[in-house]
Design a protein around this motif. Sequence first.
Motif, PDB file in Angstrom:
ATOM      1  N   ALA A  43      28.190 -19.703 -20.508  1.00 12.31           N
ATOM      2  CA  ALA A  43      29.573 -19.720 -20.028  1.00 12.31           C
ATOM      3  C   ALA A  43      29.585 -19.837 -18.511  1.00 12.31           C
ATOM      4  N   SER A  44      30.689 -20.345 -17.983  1.00 10.88           N
ATOM      5  CA  SER A  44      30.841 -20.422 -16.536  1.00 10.88           C
ATOM      6  C   SER A  44      32.306 -20.189 -16.177  1.00 10.88           C
ATOM      7  N   ILE A  45      32.516 -19.829 -14.911  1.00  4.64           N
ATOM      8  CA  ILE A  45      33.863 -19.539 -14.430  1.00  4.64           C
ATOM      9  C   ILE A  45      33.959 -20.032 -12.996  1.00  4.64           C
ATOM     10  N   ASN A  46      35.121 -20.585 -12.647  1.00  2.00           N
ATOM     11  CA  ASN A  46      35.229 -21.133 -11.299  1.00  2.00           C
ATOM     12  C   ASN A  46      35.402 -20.014 -10.283  1.00  2.00           C
ATOM     13  N   TRP A  47      35.498 -20.369  -9.008  1.00  2.00           N
ATOM     14  CA  TRP A  47      35.403 -19.387  -7.939  1.00  2.00           C
ATOM     15  C   TRP A  47      36.507 -18.347  -7.971  1.00  2.00           C
ATOM     16  N   ASN A  48      37.719 -18.737  -8.429  1.00  2.00           N
ATOM     17  CA  ASN A  48      38.820 -17.758  -8.409  1.00  2.00           C
ATOM     18  C   ASN A  48      39.116 -17.179  -9.790  1.00  2.00           C
ATOM     19  N   GLY A  49      38.304 -17.529 -10.765  1.00  2.00           N
ATOM     20  CA  GLY A  49      38.494 -16.976 -12.102  1.00  2.00           C
ATOM     21  C   GLY A  49      39.545 -17.668 -12.930  1.00  2.00           C
ATOM     22  N   GLY A  50      40.113 -18.748 -12.416  1.00  2.00           N
ATOM     23  CA  GLY A  50      41.211 -19.400 -13.107  1.00  2.00           C
ATOM     24  C   GLY A  50      40.799 -20.365 -14.198  1.00  2.00           C
ATOM     25  N   SER A  51      39.537 -20.775 -14.200  1.00  2.66           N
ATOM     26  CA  SER A  51      39.079 -21.745 -15.194  1.00  2.66           C
ATOM     27  C   SER A  51      37.724 -21.328 -15.738  1.00  2.66           C
ATOM     28  N   THR A  52      37.546 -21.524 -17.032  1.00  5.92           N
ATOM     29  CA  THR A  52      36.294 -21.154 -17.689  1.00  5.92           C
ATOM     30  C   THR A  52      35.778 -22.295 -18.553  1.00  5.92           C
ATOM     31  N   PHE A  53      34.516 -22.202 -18.906  1.00  3.66           N
ATOM     32  CA  PHE A  53      33.848 -23.240 -19.685  1.00  3.66           C
ATOM     33  C   PHE A  53      32.797 -22.541 -20.539  1.00  3.66           C
ATOM     34  N   TYR A  54      32.680 -22.928 -21.816  1.00  2.00           N
ATOM     35  CA  TYR A  54      31.784 -22.232 -22.724  1.00  2.00           C
ATOM     36  C   TYR A  54      30.855 -23.193 -23.459  1.00  2.00           C
ATOM     37  N   GLY A  55      29.671 -22.709 -23.765  1.00  2.93           N
ATOM     38  CA  GLY A  55      28.786 -23.453 -24.636  1.00  2.93           C
ATOM     39  C   GLY A  55      29.306 -23.396 -26.067  1.00  2.93           C
ATOM     40  N   ASP A  56      29.004 -24.408 -26.839  1.00  2.69           N
ATOM     41  CA  ASP A  56      29.546 -24.491 -28.197  1.00  2.69           C
ATOM     42  C   ASP A  56      29.143 -23.310 -29.067  1.00  2.69           C
ATOM     43  N   SER A  57      27.945 -22.798 -28.863  1.00  3.71           N
ATOM     44  CA  SER A  57      27.448 -21.746 -29.742  1.00  3.71           C
ATOM     45  C   SER A  57      28.129 -20.393 -29.516  1.00  3.71           C
ATOM     46  N   VAL A  58      28.833 -20.232 -28.399  1.00  2.00           N
ATOM     47  CA  VAL A  58      29.464 -18.937 -28.101  1.00  2.00           C
ATOM     48  C   VAL A  58      30.977 -19.033 -28.026  1.00  2.00           C
ATOM     49  N   LYS A  59      31.499 -20.240 -28.112  1.00  2.93           N
ATOM     50  CA  LYS A  59      32.944 -20.434 -27.980  1.00  2.93           C
ATOM     51  C   LYS A  59      33.689 -19.606 -29.022  1.00  2.93           C
ATOM     52  N   GLY A  60      34.697 -18.882 -28.561  1.00  3.79           N
ATOM     53  CA  GLY A  60      35.475 -18.039 -29.466  1.00  3.79           C
ATOM     54  C   GLY A  60      34.908 -16.652 -29.672  1.00  3.79           C
ATOM     55  N   ARG A  61      33.672 -16.429 -29.221  1.00  4.44           N
ATOM     56  CA  ARG A  61      33.050 -15.098 -29.390  1.00  4.44           C
ATOM     57  C   ARG A  61      32.797 -14.414 -28.051  1.00  4.44           C
ATOM     58  N   PHE A  62      32.463 -15.187 -27.038  1.00  7.62           N
ATOM     59  CA  PHE A  62      32.153 -14.636 -25.720  1.00  7.62           C
ATOM     60  C   PHE A  62      33.281 -14.956 -24.749  1.00  7.62           C
ATOM     61  N   THR A  63      33.467 -14.052 -23.791  1.00  6.45           N
ATOM     62  CA  THR A  63      34.475 -14.260 -22.747  1.00  6.45           C
ATOM     63  C   THR A  63      33.869 -13.942 -21.394  1.00  6.45           C
ATOM     64  N   ILE A  64      34.015 -14.862 -20.463  1.00  8.87           N
ATOM     65  CA  ILE A  64      33.530 -14.652 -19.107  1.00  8.87           C
ATOM     66  C   ILE A  64      34.715 -14.332 -18.209  1.00  8.87           C
ATOM     67  N   SER A  65      34.503 -13.436 -17.269  1.00  9.27           N
ATOM     68  CA  SER A  65      35.537 -13.104 -16.287  1.00  9.27           C
ATOM     69  C   SER A  65      34.845 -12.716 -14.986  1.00  9.27           C
ATOM     70  N   ARG A  66      35.627 -12.618 -13.934  1.00 10.86           N
ATOM     71  CA  ARG A  66      35.049 -12.194 -12.651  1.00 10.86           C
ATOM     72  C   ARG A  66      36.081 -11.405 -11.878  1.00 10.86           C
ATOM     73  N   ASP A  67      35.582 -10.559 -11.008  1.00  8.91           N
ATOM     74  CA  ASP A  67      36.415  -9.777 -10.111  1.00  8.91           C
ATOM     75  C   ASP A  67      35.809  -9.917  -8.730  1.00  8.91           C
TER      76      ASP A  67
END
Length: 118
Positions: free
Chosen positions: A46-70
């Motif tokens: 998974a990845s997340i952009n610099w301000n946390g507004g956009s995320t991207f997931y690998g197919d094998s984890v989509k719907g199960r994993f969530t990325i966030s940042r503070d």
Amino acid sequence: VQLQASGGGTGQAGGSLRLSCEASGVRRLALIWFRQAPGKEREFVASINWNGGSTFYGDSVKGRFTISRDNAKNTATLQMNNLMPEDTAVYYCAAGSNYRIPNRFDFRGQGTQVTVSS
């Protein structure tokens, strides 16, 4: 730049684990999670952009994993739900310029082991 993943351990299939990445000096960079299991190639999680507004997931984890940042706390989190044994791997956090091109990362930290038992 410093990246340090933590929070790994052993979970049950169907359960949850939460990983944290302490990330200093990367406030304007995307944050990325990878994993690598023994004998297998590195896999984008998974990845997340610099301000946390956009995320991207690998197919094998989509719907199960969530990325966030503070950014105020210099941390990124990977919430892993509905774990499966094939999620067993060493998980790494990394930083790069484009969250949509996660394989082009500039920095990578030490990994943390995640083991999922069936």
